[in-house]
Scaffold this active site. Structure first.
Site, PDB file in Angstrom:
ATOM      1  N   HIS A 245      -7.993  -0.005   2.876  1.00  9.23           N
ATOM      2  CA  HIS A 245      -7.908  -1.470   2.884  1.00  9.23           C
ATOM      3  C   HIS A 245      -9.280  -2.101   2.662  1.00  9.23           C
ATOM      4  O   HIS A 245      -9.430  -3.310   2.776  1.00  9.23           O
ATOM      5  CB  HIS A 245      -7.330  -1.966   4.214  1.00  9.23           C
ATOM      6  CG  HIS A 245      -5.877  -1.623   4.393  1.00  9.23           C
ATOM      7  ND1 HIS A 245      -4.964  -1.740   3.374  1.00  9.23           N
ATOM      8  CD2 HIS A 245      -5.182  -1.180   5.473  1.00  9.23           C
ATOM      9  CE1 HIS A 245      -3.768  -1.375   3.825  1.00  9.23           C
ATOM     10  NE2 HIS A 245      -3.874  -1.027   5.075  1.00  9.23           N
TER      11      HIS A 245
ATOM     12  N   THR B 131       0.827  -1.208   0.000  1.00  5.67           N
ATOM     13  CA  THR B 131       0.000   0.000   0.000  1.00  5.67           C
ATOM     14  C   THR B 131       0.868   1.268   0.000  1.00  5.67           C
ATOM     15  O   THR B 131       0.659   2.178  -0.816  1.00  5.67           O
ATOM     16  CB  THR B 131      -0.882   0.025   1.269  1.00  5.67           C
ATOM     17  OG1 THR B 131      -1.381  -1.284   1.517  1.00  5.67           O
ATOM     18  CG2 THR B 131      -2.015   1.022   1.145  1.00  5.67           C
TER      19      THR B 131
ATOM     20  N   LYS C   5      11.508  -5.724   5.142  1.00  8.15           N
ATOM     21  CA  LYS C   5      12.470  -6.345   4.220  1.00  8.15           C
ATOM     22  C   LYS C   5      12.187  -5.997   2.761  1.00  8.15           C
ATOM     23  O   LYS C   5      13.084  -5.880   1.959  1.00  8.15           O
ATOM     24  CB  LYS C   5      12.401  -7.871   4.357  1.00  8.15           C
ATOM     25  CG  LYS C   5      13.273  -8.450   5.441  1.00  8.15           C
ATOM     26  CD  LYS C   5      13.373  -9.955   5.237  1.00  8.15           C
ATOM     27  CE  LYS C   5      14.391 -10.570   6.167  1.00  8.15           C
ATOM     28  NZ  LYS C   5      14.392 -12.037   6.033  1.00  8.15           N
TER      29      LYS C   5
END
Ligand code: A3P
Length: 299
Positions: free
Chosen positions: A104, A60, A263
């Site tokens: 969302h 997002t 990550k």
């Protein structure tokens, strides 16, 4: 209106959420949910509004940042995202154009005018094993007292809640199925579908694709600059800098910033899933996705 509900596993782990009309929402979703959903449905959409729509942890912030730079034709980082879900309608209505929103929620809960083809929608999907991994590790870092009142989970309990859809924003599988329906039924041409893994492999092409979709400057130098600013490394570095946190995150984060940039890799789920969890996931995936037009690679 929304009720406050608690889901539990048999070991006493729990999550407290808002539930309205059969769907779960995070506690900081505005008010009783019902009224805000009604306000969103009736929202006055502008032609140059863009809605970045995704299941949590699908990319997002990444997509929003690219879209925001392209729409505003500048390479400044946006800071906090403007979420439809957590921002009151008066604030949303008063934002200057061009507006970029994140949410969302699924397409069916977007403003009526968007569903009729006004404004633009960019949706991004990600391999659900990485979505789950990212979400669980993120939830673990939400260690503010306020959060602990609402969430007491482990990897295993979170996995159980995620797999059976007793989780904020509902089941990932239902989210994808809702987009299958949109693909079949939506008449407008105002939706761009993106896949996290594809963007990761060739960001430059996707920045260009988005510029074309939004109808904004496709000047090479500008697209190169946006691509550079939106690599994982550069976005993660930017997020370590001083910024004024929004009130909403002050309430849930100890150091007042969201640990979004972890990550940014494909396949990190392999470092976390047990073989049994992966096999079970594959079984559920095969069953639930058998009629889907979307496919995900578990690389
Ligand atoms: P990881 O936890 O796997 O690192 P969202 O914005 O939907 O909450 O998604 C967050 C996930 O997107 C995190 O995944 C985050 O690292 C990753 N992400 C954010 N910016 C990214 C970028 N520029 N490139 C690749 N991944 C990115």
């Amino acid at each position: 209106m929304a009720e406050l509900v608690e889901v539990r596993d048999d070991k006493g782990h729990f999550m407290k959420m808002k539930k309205y009309d059969g769907r779960y929402y995070v506690n900081h979703f505005i008010g009783n949910v019902k009224d805000h959903l009604a306000a969103i449905e009736a929202m006055n959409v502008r032609d140059d509004d863009t809605f970045v729509v995704s299941y949590p942890k699908s990319g997002t912030h990444w997509t929003y940042t690219i879209v925001n730079m392209l729409r505003k034709e500048e390479t400044t980082y946006p800071g906090s995202l403007t979420f439809l879900d957590y921002t009151d309608m008066e604030t949303l209505d008063n934002l200057p154009s061009p507006r970029v929103f994140a949410t969302h929620m699924t397409f069916d809960l977007l403003p009526k005018q968007v569903k009729e083809g006004k404004g633009k929608v960019v949706t991004v999907f990600r391999n659900p094993k990485d979505v789950f991994t990212s979400l669980e590790l993120f939830a673990r870092k939400m260690d503010h007292e306020e959060m602990k009142k609402n969430y007491n989970t482990t990897w295993e309990s979170f996995f159980e809640f995620f797999m059976d859809g007793r989780i904020f924003y509902g089941s990932w599988f239902d989210h994808i199925q809702s987009w299958d329906k949109v693909r079949r039924e939506h008449k407008g041409n105002n939706i761009q579908y993106l896949i996290y893994e594809d963007m990761k492999q060739d960001l430059r092409s996707y920045v260009q694709k988005l510029a074309l979709f939004l109808g904004v400057s496709s000047e090479t130098e500008f697209l190169e600059a946006v691509t550079d600013k939106c690599t994982f490394r550069n976005m993660a570095d930017e997020a370590t800098k001083e910024f004024t946190p929004s009130e909403q995150w002050k309430a849930v984060m100890k150091d007042k910033r969201l640990p979004i940039y972890r990550k940014g890799e494909i396949g990190d789920w392999k470092n976390h899933f047990t073989v049994a969890q992966s096999d079970y996931f594959d079984e559920v995936y095969t069953e639930k996705m058998k009629n889907s037009s979307f496919t995900f690679r578990f690389v």
